[in-house]
Design an enzyme around this catalytic site. Structure first.
Site, PDB file in Angstrom:
ATOM      1  CG  ASN A   1      -8.695   3.421  -6.648  1.00 28.77           C
ATOM      2  OD1 ASN A   1      -8.167   2.652  -7.448  1.00 28.77           O
ATOM      3  ND2 ASN A   1      -8.198   4.601  -6.361  1.00 28.77           N
TER       4      ASN A   1
ATOM      5  CG  ASP B   1      -9.800   3.429  -1.851  1.00 30.00           C
ATOM      6  OD1 ASP B   1     -10.639   4.296  -2.182  1.00 30.00           O
ATOM      7  OD2 ASP B   1      -8.624   3.428  -2.267  1.00 30.00           O
TER       8      ASP B   1
ATOM      9  CG  HIS C   1     -13.031  -2.173 -11.176  1.00 22.70           C
ATOM     10  ND1 HIS C   1     -11.684  -1.964 -11.375  1.00 22.70           N
ATOM     11  CD2 HIS C   1     -13.537  -2.487 -12.409  1.00 22.70           C
ATOM     12  CE1 HIS C   1     -11.395  -2.141 -12.662  1.00 22.70           C
ATOM     13  NE2 HIS C   1     -12.497  -2.440 -13.309  1.00 22.70           N
TER      14      HIS C   1
ATOM     15  CB  CYS D   1     -30.412 -14.095  -1.949  1.00 24.74           C
ATOM     16  SG  CYS D   1     -29.731 -13.141  -0.566  1.00 24.74           S
TER      17      CYS D   1
ATOM     18  CB  THR E   1      -5.003   3.894 -13.678  1.00 24.14           C
ATOM     19  OG1 THR E   1      -5.333   2.598 -14.224  1.00 24.14           O
ATOM     20  CG2 THR E   1      -5.220   4.970 -14.734  1.00 24.14           C
ATOM     21  CB  SER E   2      -0.970   0.052 -14.716  1.00 24.04           C
ATOM     22  OG  SER E   2      -2.086  -0.795 -14.514  1.00 24.04           O
TER      23      SER E   2
ATOM     24  CB  ALA F   1      -1.925  11.549  -7.483  1.00 25.39           C
TER      25      ALA F   1
HETATM   26  P1  OAD Z   1      -2.086  -0.742 -10.877  1.00 25.03           P
HETATM   27  O1  OAD Z   1      -1.429  -1.330  -9.676  1.00 25.03           O
HETATM   28  O2  OAD Z   1      -2.159  -1.585 -12.094  1.00 25.03           O
HETATM   29  O3  OAD Z   1      -1.346   0.622 -11.276  1.00 25.03           O
HETATM   30  C1  OAD Z   1      -1.070   1.611 -10.317  1.00 25.03           C
HETATM   31  C2  OAD Z   1      -0.459   2.791 -11.025  1.00 25.03           C
HETATM   32  O4  OAD Z   1      -0.309   3.841 -10.079  1.00 25.03           O
HETATM   33  C3  OAD Z   1       0.911   2.527 -11.647  1.00 25.03           C
HETATM   34  O5  OAD Z   1       0.920   2.991 -12.990  1.00 25.03           O
HETATM   35  C4  OAD Z   1       1.868   3.351 -10.759  1.00 25.03           C
HETATM   36  O6  OAD Z   1       2.974   3.876 -11.480  1.00 25.03           O
HETATM   37  C5  OAD Z   1       0.951   4.471 -10.305  1.00 25.03           C
HETATM   38  N1  OAD Z   1       1.321   5.127  -9.028  1.00 25.03           N
HETATM   39  C6  OAD Z   1       1.842   4.572  -7.910  1.00 25.03           C
HETATM   40  N2  OAD Z   1       1.976   5.484  -6.931  1.00 25.03           N
HETATM   41  C7  OAD Z   1       1.517   6.665  -7.433  1.00 25.03           C
HETATM   42  C8  OAD Z   1       1.375   7.988  -6.903  1.00 25.03           C
HETATM   43  N3  OAD Z   1       1.731   8.293  -5.648  1.00 25.03           N
HETATM   44  N4  OAD Z   1       0.865   8.956  -7.721  1.00 25.03           N
HETATM   45  C9  OAD Z   1       0.491   8.660  -8.990  1.00 25.03           C
HETATM   46  N5  OAD Z   1       0.594   7.424  -9.541  1.00 25.03           N
HETATM   47  C10 OAD Z   1       1.103   6.439  -8.774  1.00 25.03           C
HETATM   48  O7  OAD Z   1      -3.537  -0.240 -10.395  1.00 25.03           O
HETATM   49  P2  OAD Z   1      -4.818   0.123 -11.277  1.00 25.03           P
HETATM   50  O8  OAD Z   1      -4.435   0.700 -12.586  1.00 25.03           O
HETATM   51  O9  OAD Z   1      -5.720   0.890 -10.403  1.00 25.03           O
HETATM   52  O10 OAD Z   1      -9.353  -4.337 -10.598  1.00 25.03           O
HETATM   53  O11 OAD Z   1      -5.427  -1.320 -11.506  1.00 25.03           O
HETATM   54  C11 OAD Z   1      -6.598  -1.468 -12.266  1.00 25.03           C
HETATM   55  C12 OAD Z   1      -7.415  -2.607 -11.758  1.00 25.03           C
HETATM   56  O12 OAD Z   1      -6.600  -3.784 -11.700  1.00 25.03           O
HETATM   57  C13 OAD Z   1      -7.932  -2.455 -10.346  1.00 25.03           C
HETATM   58  O13 OAD Z   1      -9.106  -1.688 -10.264  1.00 25.03           O
HETATM   59  C14 OAD Z   1      -8.171  -3.863  -9.931  1.00 25.03           C
HETATM   60  C15 OAD Z   1      -6.927  -4.521 -10.487  1.00 25.03           C
HETATM   61  O14 OAD Z   1      -7.056  -5.865 -10.830  1.00 25.03           O
HETATM   62  C16 OAD Z   1     -10.254  -5.072  -9.926  1.00 25.03           C
HETATM   63  O15 OAD Z   1     -10.121  -5.343  -8.762  1.00 25.03           O
HETATM   64  C17 OAD Z   1     -11.412  -5.489 -10.762  1.00 25.03           C
END
Ligand code: OAD
Length: 246
Positions: free
Chosen positions: A101, A103, A118, A129, A189-190, A233
Site C-alpha cells: 500500500n 497510503d 510500492h 531530476c 492482498t489478491s 482484517a
Molecule cells: P487487490 O485489489 O488486488 O486485492 C485486494 C484484496 O483485499 C482482495 O483479495 C480482497 O478480497 C481483499 N479484501 C477486501 N476487503 C478486505 C478486508 N476488509 N479484509 C481483508 N481482505 C480484504 O489489491 P492488492 O493485492 O493490494 O500496485 O494489489 C496489489 C497491487 O496491485 C497494488 O499494490 C497496486 C496494484 O496495481 C501498484 O500500484 C504498483
C-alpha cells in the site's frame, strides 16, 4: 476459534512475525481496493493511468486520477487492523510490516519498521531530476499538475508505476524479513502482482507458517497458507491480538 487460539499461541511463544499487507487492510479506512467491485482498476485502465509511459505521454490526464486518489488518502485514518499490527510490534512480537500500500496508514497507526514495497503516495518525485518533496494538499491543487521548482519537469507520486522497478533497498529488506520470520501474516492482498507476491512463497520455503486473512481465497490459500481466516482484517486481527493477551 481453535485456529485463532493456535495462531495466538504460536505468536506468543515465538514472536518473529512479519505482516505482508495489501489494499484490503485499508478498506475500513475508506480506501477502495484495486481489483473487484469498487476497485480503482475497474474505473481506470491501469495501462492508461498507472504505467510510467502513460504518465510521461500525458501527465495532465494521469493527474486527474492521482488527485482523486490523493483526496481519498489524505482523508483516511488507520483501521483497527493497522492498529493491531502496530500493537504487535510494540509488544516486541512483530519485526516488520511489508506493505504494497502507498497510503502511509501503517506509520500513522504507529508501526515503525514499515517496508513500502510500492512507495508512498504522500511524497512526490520529479521525473526529470529525481528530487523529492512532501505531497500536501497544496500540490494536489496545482493545475494542470505540480512541477519541479528546480527543473520544471512534472512531479509524480513517489510510487511504483507499472513499467518501473521496485526500489532496491526495499526489495532487499523485504526479502530478508521474509526469509527470517517464523510467522507471516498475508493480509488483504489478491496476490497477483509480482514480484511482491513472491514474498509469502519465500517465507514459506524458509520455514514460516503462513496465516492468511482475506474476504476470499487467493492463489496463496490452497498452495501455501497454513491458516486461512475468511473475514475482514479489522475483525480477525484484533480478535487474535486479544487472545495473545498482554
Ligand atoms: P487487490 O485489489 O488486488 O486485492 C485486494 C484484496 O483485499 C482482495 O483479495 C480482497 O478480497 C481483499 N479484501 C477486501 N476487503 C478486505 C478486508 N476488509 N479484509 C481483508 N481482505 C480484504 O489489491 P492488492 O493485492 O493490494 O500496485 O494489489 C496489489 C497491487 O496491485 C497494488 O499494490 C497496486 C496494484 O496495481 C501498484 O500500484 C504498483
Amino acid at each position: 476459534m481453535d485456529d485463532y487460539r493456535r495462531v495466538a499461541d504460536l505468536i506468543r511463544e515465538h514472536g518473529n512475525v512479519v505482516a505482508f499487507t495489501g489494499s484490503g487492510i485499508s478498506v475500513e479506512s475508506g480506501i477502495p481496493t484495486f481489483r473487484g467491485g469498487q476497485g480503482l482498476w475497474e474505473k481506470y485502465d491501469p495501462m492508461e493511468y498507472a504505467h510510467i509511459d502513460a504518465f510521461r505521454r500525458n501527465p495532465e490526464k494521469v493527474w486527474n486520477m492521482l488527485r482523486e486518489m490523493a483526496n481519498v488518502i489524505f482523508a483516511a485514518n488507520p483501521s483497527p487492523a493497522h492498529r493491531a499490527l502496530a500493537e504487535l510490534e510494540n509488544r516486541g512480537l512483530l519485526n516488520a510490516v511489508i506493505t504494497q500500500n502507498v497510503d502511509g496508514l501503517h506509520q500513522t497507526a504507529g508501526s515503525r519498521n514499515v517496508i513500502e514495497y510500492h512507495g508512498n503516495h504522500r511524497r512526490l518525485v520529479c521525473v526529470g531530476c529525481s528530487g523529492k518533496i512532501d505531497f500536501t494538499e497544496s500540490e494536489a491543487r496545482q493545475i494542470p499538475y505540480p512541477i519541479c521548482e528546480r527543473c520544471l519537469a512534472p512531479l509524480k507520486p513517489d510510487v511504483v508505476f507499472f513499467g518501473e522497478a521496485i526500489p532496491m533497498v526495499e526489495m532487499v529488506r523485504a526479502n530478508e524479513e521474509a526469509r527470517r520470520c517464523k510467522v507471516m501474516f498475508v493480509i488483504g492482498t489478491s496476490g497477483v502482482v509480482y514480484p511482491a507476491a513472491d514474498l509469502p512463497f519465500l517465507a514459506k520455503s524458509s520455514g514460516a507458517t503462513i496465516v492468511e486473512i482475506n474476504l476470499e481465497e487467493t492463489p496463496f490459500t490452497s498452495s501455501i497458507s497454513n491458516f486461512f481466516f475468511a473475514g475482514s482484517a479489522s475483525t480477525v486481527l484484533p480478535a487474535i491480538l486479544e487472545l495473545i493477551g498482554t
